[in-house]
Enzyme design. Structure first.
Site, mmCIF file in Angstrom:
data_model
loop_
_atom_site.group_PDB
_atom_site.id
_atom_site.type_symbol
_atom_site.label_atom_id
_atom_site.label_comp_id
_atom_site.label_asym_id
_atom_site.label_seq_id
_atom_site.Cartn_x
_atom_site.Cartn_y
_atom_site.Cartn_z
ATOM 1 N N CYS A 2 -8.184 53.680 -30.429
ATOM 2 C CA CYS A 2 -8.499 54.950 -31.284
ATOM 3 C C CYS A 2 -8.385 55.920 -30.717
ATOM 4 O O CYS A 2 -8.931 56.266 -29.473
ATOM 5 C CB CYS A 2 -10.065 54.799 -31.509
ATOM 6 S SG CYS A 2 -10.794 56.004 -32.567
ATOM 7 N N GLU A 105 -4.185 55.980 -37.148
ATOM 8 C CA GLU A 105 -3.635 55.034 -36.280
ATOM 9 C C GLU A 105 -2.184 55.390 -36.587
ATOM 10 O O GLU A 105 -1.907 56.013 -37.939
ATOM 11 C CB GLU A 105 -3.846 53.699 -36.489
ATOM 12 C CG GLU A 105 -3.327 52.673 -35.386
ATOM 13 C CD GLU A 105 -3.634 53.133 -34.212
ATOM 14 O OE1 GLU A 105 -2.398 53.762 -33.464
ATOM 15 O OE2 GLU A 105 -4.687 53.102 -33.466
#
Length: 218
Positions: A2, A105
């Site tokens: 993340c 992402e």
């Protein structure tokens, strides 16, 4: 993994959701491009009292002489968090929750182009990302725990942040005894919406604004 996320829910709503006492120095919302080293709102529990506190995203181990004395640590891997010197004490004693409205992402496109995708919860609630924190000097710092990706990530990336469900918050925060290690797992299918492509503008840590989460053709 993340490396960027969003927080669009107001701090007051986060405090109410997590039943936490809000601090007076929380970062302003909304933020559509939360980046490493930014100040983020974090939920901790001390003696059963939850607090929504400001922390630096970027865990600083106790032996660093300066914040940039080593690599910038924004994630802690679930498979090594209990054994790595930087996190051994934190995973036992200083677990926390990092609220996020969604996260980005990246997949790899032609000529190794970085193609951003956006993930949110299917129920529209904030994500409760598992974290560990560390006091360094007069600053509290945090890392987000990541694990092997589950079906919700598809073929986009091999790791994802650990997303805690409401019933698991007390265990992760240390309010419900021991055994929090079982929570460090991939998100169940259906918890997250199907991710969608967003514009490459978010690849810059200087980009801001709601347009960052607008879908684009994949």
């Amino acid at each position: 993994m993340c490396g960027r996320f969003t927080i669009t829910h107001p701090n007051e709503a986060l405090a109410a959701l997590f039943d936490a006492v809000p601090g007076n120095d929380l970062p302003m919302t909304p933020n559509f491009n939360v980046c490493p080293t930014n100040t983020v709102a974090v939920v901790t529990s001390d003696g059963g009292v939850r607090r929504l506190r400001a922390m630096r995203w970027g865990f600083i181990p106790s032996w660093y002489k300066a914040p940039n004395d080593g690599p910038l640590i924004i994630n802690a891997r679930s498979d090594t968090v209990a054994t790595k010197p930087a996190f051994k004490a934190a995973i036992r004693e200083r677990r926390c929750i990092v609220p996020a409205s969604g996260f980005y992402e990246w997949s790899e496109g032609e000529n190794k182009a970085r193609l951003p995708w956006y993930f949110t919860r299917a129920d529209g609630l904030p994500m409760a990302l598992a974290g560990v924190w560390q006091r360094w000097g007069d600053m509290d710092t945090v890392a987000i725990v990541s694990t092997e990706a589950g079906p919700g990530m598809g073929a986009i990336h091999h790791r994802e942040p650990v997303i805690l469900e409401r019933e698991d918050w007390p265990l992760w925060l240390g309010e419900a005894g021991h055994g929090a290690a079982v929570l460090m797992k991939a998100t169940a299918e259906g918890v997250m919406t199907k991710p969608y492509r967003v514009g490459v503008e978010v690849n810059s840590n200087r980009a801001f604004g709601a347009q960052l989460i607008e879908p684009v053709a994949a």
